[in-house]
Design a protein around this motif. Structure first.
Motif, PDB file in Angstrom:
ATOM      1  N   CYS A   1       0.906  -1.568   0.042  1.00 55.29           N
ATOM      2  CA  CYS A   1      -0.304  -0.035   0.032  1.00 55.29           C
ATOM      3  C   CYS A   1       0.608   1.252   0.020  1.00 55.29           C
ATOM      4  N   ILE A   2       0.577   2.248  -0.707  1.00 53.64           N
ATOM      5  CA  ILE A   2       0.987   3.814  -0.822  1.00 53.64           C
ATOM      6  C   ILE A   2      -0.075   4.431  -0.032  1.00 53.64           C
ATOM      7  N   ALA A   3      -0.074   4.848   1.315  1.00 53.06           N
ATOM      8  CA  ALA A   3      -1.009   6.041   2.221  1.00 53.06           C
ATOM      9  C   ALA A   3      -0.261   7.436   2.271  1.00 53.06           C
ATOM     10  N   SER A   4      -1.590   7.857   1.976  1.00 54.21           N
ATOM     11  CA  SER A   4      -0.828   9.626   2.238  1.00 54.21           C
ATOM     12  C   SER A   4      -0.276   9.443   3.860  1.00 54.21           C
ATOM     13  N   GLY A   5      -0.540   9.162   5.136  1.00 53.43           N
ATOM     14  CA  GLY A   5      -0.257   9.475   6.151  1.00 53.43           C
ATOM     15  C   GLY A   5      -0.850  10.840   6.593  1.00 53.43           C
ATOM     16  N   HIS A   6      -1.683  11.546   5.483  1.00 55.61           N
ATOM     17  CA  HIS A   6      -2.472  13.006   6.830  1.00 55.61           C
ATOM     18  C   HIS A   6      -2.503  13.188   8.279  1.00 55.61           C
ATOM     19  N   ASP A   7      -1.897  13.931   8.200  1.00 54.12           N
ATOM     20  CA  ASP A   7      -1.484  14.206   9.719  1.00 54.12           C
ATOM     21  C   ASP A   7      -1.127  15.739   9.597  1.00 54.12           C
ATOM     22  N   PRO A   8      -2.551  16.820   9.707  1.00 50.41           N
ATOM     23  CA  PRO A   8      -2.131  18.020   9.514  1.00 50.41           C
ATOM     24  C   PRO A   8      -1.757  18.654  11.231  1.00 50.41           C
ATOM     25  N   ARG A   9      -1.057  19.357  10.971  1.00 51.96           N
ATOM     26  CA  ARG A   9      -0.288  19.753  11.936  1.00 51.96           C
ATOM     27  C   ARG A   9      -0.357  21.501  12.036  1.00 51.96           C
ATOM     28  N   SER A  10      -0.133  22.254  12.963  1.00 54.68           N
ATOM     29  CA  SER A  10      -0.169  23.708  13.175  1.00 54.68           C
ATOM     30  C   SER A  10       1.213  24.629  13.041  1.00 54.68           C
ATOM     31  N   GLN A  11       0.881  25.646  12.015  1.00 57.38           N
ATOM     32  CA  GLN A  11       2.213  26.069  12.174  1.00 57.38           C
ATOM     33  C   GLN A  11       3.281  26.291  13.534  1.00 57.38           C
ATOM     34  N   GLU A  12       1.908  26.224  15.118  1.00 59.64           N
ATOM     35  CA  GLU A  12       2.721  26.639  15.823  1.00 59.64           C
ATOM     36  C   GLU A  12       3.070  25.259  16.251  1.00 59.64           C
ATOM     37  N   ASP A  13       3.414  24.368  15.464  1.00 62.76           N
ATOM     38  CA  ASP A  13       3.430  22.761  15.809  1.00 62.76           C
ATOM     39  C   ASP A  13       4.537  22.282  15.205  1.00 62.76           C
ATOM     40  N   LYS A  14       4.729  23.022  13.824  1.00 62.74           N
ATOM     41  CA  LYS A  14       5.645  22.666  12.887  1.00 62.74           C
ATOM     42  C   LYS A  14       6.988  23.948  13.008  1.00 62.74           C
ATOM     43  N   ARG A  15       6.676  24.791  13.389  1.00 65.74           N
ATOM     44  CA  ARG A  15       7.628  26.383  12.740  1.00 65.74           C
ATOM     45  C   ARG A  15       8.030  26.018  14.068  1.00 65.74           C
ATOM     46  N   LEU A  16       9.418  24.963  14.455  1.00 65.44           N
ATOM     47  CA  LEU A  16      10.192  25.144  15.826  1.00 65.44           C
ATOM     48  C   LEU A  16      11.060  24.917  15.331  1.00 65.44           C
ATOM     49  N   PRO A  17      12.436  24.642  16.565  1.00 63.76           N
ATOM     50  CA  PRO A  17      13.462  24.218  16.343  1.00 63.76           C
ATOM     51  C   PRO A  17      12.616  22.288  16.303  1.00 63.76           C
ATOM     52  N   PHE A  18      13.607  21.807  14.849  1.00 60.97           N
ATOM     53  CA  PHE A  18      13.632  20.575  14.564  1.00 60.97           C
ATOM     54  C   PHE A  18      13.164  19.841  15.392  1.00 60.97           C
ATOM     55  N   ALA A  19      13.981  19.477  16.889  1.00 60.24           N
ATOM     56  CA  ALA A  19      14.042  18.013  17.699  1.00 60.24           C
ATOM     57  C   ALA A  19      12.476  18.503  18.419  1.00 60.24           C
ATOM     58  N   ASP A  20      12.383  19.973  18.723  1.00 63.46           N
ATOM     59  CA  ASP A  20      10.645  20.118  18.961  1.00 63.46           C
ATOM     60  C   ASP A  20       9.715  19.953  18.416  1.00 63.46           C
ATOM     61  N   ALA A  21       9.591  19.870  17.300  1.00 59.51           N
ATOM     62  CA  ALA A  21       7.954  20.023  16.738  1.00 59.51           C
ATOM     63  C   ALA A  21       7.842  18.632  16.556  1.00 59.51           C
ATOM     64  N   GLU A  22       6.676  18.716  16.121  1.00 59.63           N
ATOM     65  CA  GLU A  22       5.447  17.350  15.891  1.00 59.63           C
ATOM     66  C   GLU A  22       5.867  17.061  14.773  1.00 59.63           C
ATOM     67  N   PRO A  23       6.119  15.281  14.839  1.00 61.84           N
ATOM     68  CA  PRO A  23       6.344  14.750  13.384  1.00 61.84           C
ATOM     69  C   PRO A  23       4.890  14.543  12.647  1.00 61.84           C
ATOM     70  N   GLY A  24       5.205  14.557  11.557  1.00 59.74           N
ATOM     71  CA  GLY A  24       3.967  14.288  10.451  1.00 59.74           C
ATOM     72  C   GLY A  24       4.102  15.448   9.093  1.00 59.74           C
ATOM     73  N   MET A  25       3.346  14.903   8.320  1.00 57.86           N
ATOM     74  CA  MET A  25       3.090  16.340   7.044  1.00 57.86           C
ATOM     75  C   MET A  25       1.635  15.873   6.686  1.00 57.86           C
ATOM     76  N   ILE A  26       0.447  16.573   5.631  1.00 61.29           N
ATOM     77  CA  ILE A  26      -0.149  16.406   5.373  1.00 61.29           C
ATOM     78  C   ILE A  26      -0.101  15.857   4.044  1.00 61.29           C
ATOM     79  N   GLY A  27      -0.830  15.140   3.478  1.00 64.17           N
ATOM     80  CA  GLY A  27      -0.195  14.297   2.519  1.00 64.17           C
ATOM     81  C   GLY A  27      -2.076  14.014   1.516  1.00 64.17           C
ATOM     82  N   ALA A  28      -3.191  14.258   1.668  1.00 61.95           N
ATOM     83  CA  ALA A  28      -4.253  13.992   0.901  1.00 61.95           C
ATOM     84  C   ALA A  28      -4.590  13.924  -0.372  1.00 61.95           C
ATOM     85  N   GLU A  29      -4.325  15.749  -0.649  1.00 61.51           N
ATOM     86  CA  GLU A  29      -4.654  15.798  -1.946  1.00 61.51           C
ATOM     87  C   GLU A  29      -3.054  15.623  -2.681  1.00 61.51           C
ATOM     88  N   THR A  30      -2.347  15.731  -2.410  1.00 65.93           N
ATOM     89  CA  THR A  30      -0.921  14.647  -2.970  1.00 65.93           C
ATOM     90  C   THR A  30      -0.781  13.549  -3.667  1.00 65.93           C
TER      91      THR A  30
END
Length: 405
Positions: A282-311
């Motif tokens: 299977c190829i799945a999107s792993g669609h995992d919306p994260r806010s700017q506050e979750d992702k625009r942090l130092p790398f080690a502090d950012a939450e993992p995950g990416m959106i992917g349904a549309e792409t």
């Protein structure tokens, strides 16, 4: 009209005509079209079953429609977790009538990895599988009891394969890139250790096992060997792990922080080989919306995950353009294969199948734009990437739910 539902015919497809009525496909090929049918001209487009996304963390139906997705397997990592029949029932109906949501029950109460959840009751409430969630189950005894129990209900166990005693607080794969960036890292074989353990337990119990993501050469080799000896195992991957390697986190790009973390180039090539030979189902999107506050942090502090349904479709089609897979084999990883694994009445274009369909232009060029996404967040590491392949129309249950302007 037929029972209040218009009869629809797609024409000029590679299948000839596809006739839809009463929310089902009723005929395919050279068929005589009723005089009252609504005709959708599909000249120049490819018709396919609606995509089945085998593992999302949010049922983002607008993004799914734009990506040709009509069904999603919803991971149990919700708030609260999907660890009881009431939550399963709520998740199953929460996005009606927009998209089919097939919940995966939490394997353990609260996803804490200790006490088994009410798996049988969750299945009766609509769960199509049981999943460990974002993390694996560290206790082998708990995993053994889970697979014994799941085998009795013929429920597939969806495992996140990482040895937590090795990964700890790691955010990257051990190697030159992580060392240069000073990131907490874990060896890639932390995944293979978990894969080997879960395969052995599945073999002992007869349970059906699905690894949501396999991302290393060693893990893929283990799954390939297990399939050869008859173990009931399947596995998947997301586009991030066949299009990117650990080099993509250079510059501390937190949008490329994924779970599992991005791997070496050798591992990426092994993923591509596993897709090509069918080891990866299977190829799945792993669609995992994260806010700017979750992702625009130092790398080690950012939450993992990416959106992917549309792409999902566009990124997956790179495998066809690069000669890694045929288009039919690729589409099967997002339609027929997940339908088979999770026991869904979907994934094929044939009389009697639900009229969940999509039309797409495999050659349509476009550029991924995080700011223009229909998802509830824009956290994609592919922002700005030029790609090809775009959905023109999505049909769910015989009704057009998306049409590109």
């Amino acid at each position: 009209m037929s029972n209040g539902h218009p009869v629809t015919a797609f024409i000029n497809t590679q299948l000839g005509s596809v006739l839809v009525a009463d929310r089902e496909i009723v005929a395919v090929g050279a068929v005589e079209l009723p005089s009252d049918c609504q005709i959708i001209d599909a000249e120049g487009l490819t018709i396919a079953p609606g995509l089945i996304d085998a593992g999302v963390f949010k049922a983002d139906w607008r993004a799914c429609h734009a990506g040709g997705i009509t069904r999603v397997m919803l991971m149990p990592d919700q708030n609260p977790p999907l660890d009881n029949p009431a939550m399963i029932g709520f998740a199953w109906g929460a996005t009606k009538p927009h998209i089919w949501v097939h919940p995966l029950a939490a394997a353990t109460r609260g996803l804490l990895g200790a006490e088994l959840a009410e798996i049988g009751l969750c299945q009766a409430a609509g769960a199509v599988g049981v999943a460990t969630g974002r993390a694996g189950i560290a206790d082998s005894g708990v995993m053994y009891r889970l697979m014994q129990y799941a085998a009795g209900f013929d429920l597939v166990v969806v495992s996140h394969a990482e040895d937590a005693t090795l990964t700890g607080d790691a955010v990257a794969t051990d190697g030159e890139v992580a060392t240069r960036l000073g990131l907490p890292a874990a060896p890639a074989f932390a995944e293979a250790l978990a894969v080997a353990r879960d395969l052995r337990i599945a073999e002992a119990t007869g349970a059906r096992l699905h690894f949501r993501q396999v991302t290393t050469a060693e893990s893929i080799a283990l799954v390939r060997a297990a399939k050869a000896r008859g173990v009931a195992v399947t596995c998947g991957v997301t586009p991030g792990h066949f299009l990117m390697s650990e080099q993509s986190v250079s510059g501390y790009r937190s949008f490329a922080r994924l779970s599992p973390p991005l791997r070496s180039e050798d591992d990426r090539q092994a993923v591509l080989a596993g897709l090509a030979d069918g080891t990866i189902d299977c190829i799945a999107s792993g669609h995992d919306p994260r806010s700017q506050e979750d992702k625009r942090l130092p790398f080690a502090d950012a939450e993992p995950g990416m959106i992917g349904a549309e792409t999902l479709l566009a990124l997956a089609l790179t495998l066809v353009r690069d000669g890694r897979m045929t288009q039919d084999a690729l589409l099967a990883t997002m339609t027929a294969n997940p339908a088979r694994i999770f026991g869904l009445p979907a994934g094929h274009i044939a009389p009697g199948q639900p009229a969940d369909l999509m039309l797409f232009d495999a050659g349509a060029p476009w550029r991924i734009d995080a700011d223009a996404t229909l998802a509830s967040a824009g956290n994609t590491p592919f922002d700005g990437m030029p790609t090809q392949g775009r959905v023109a129309l999505t049909m769910k249950g015989g009704e057009t739910v998306w049409r590109r302007a």
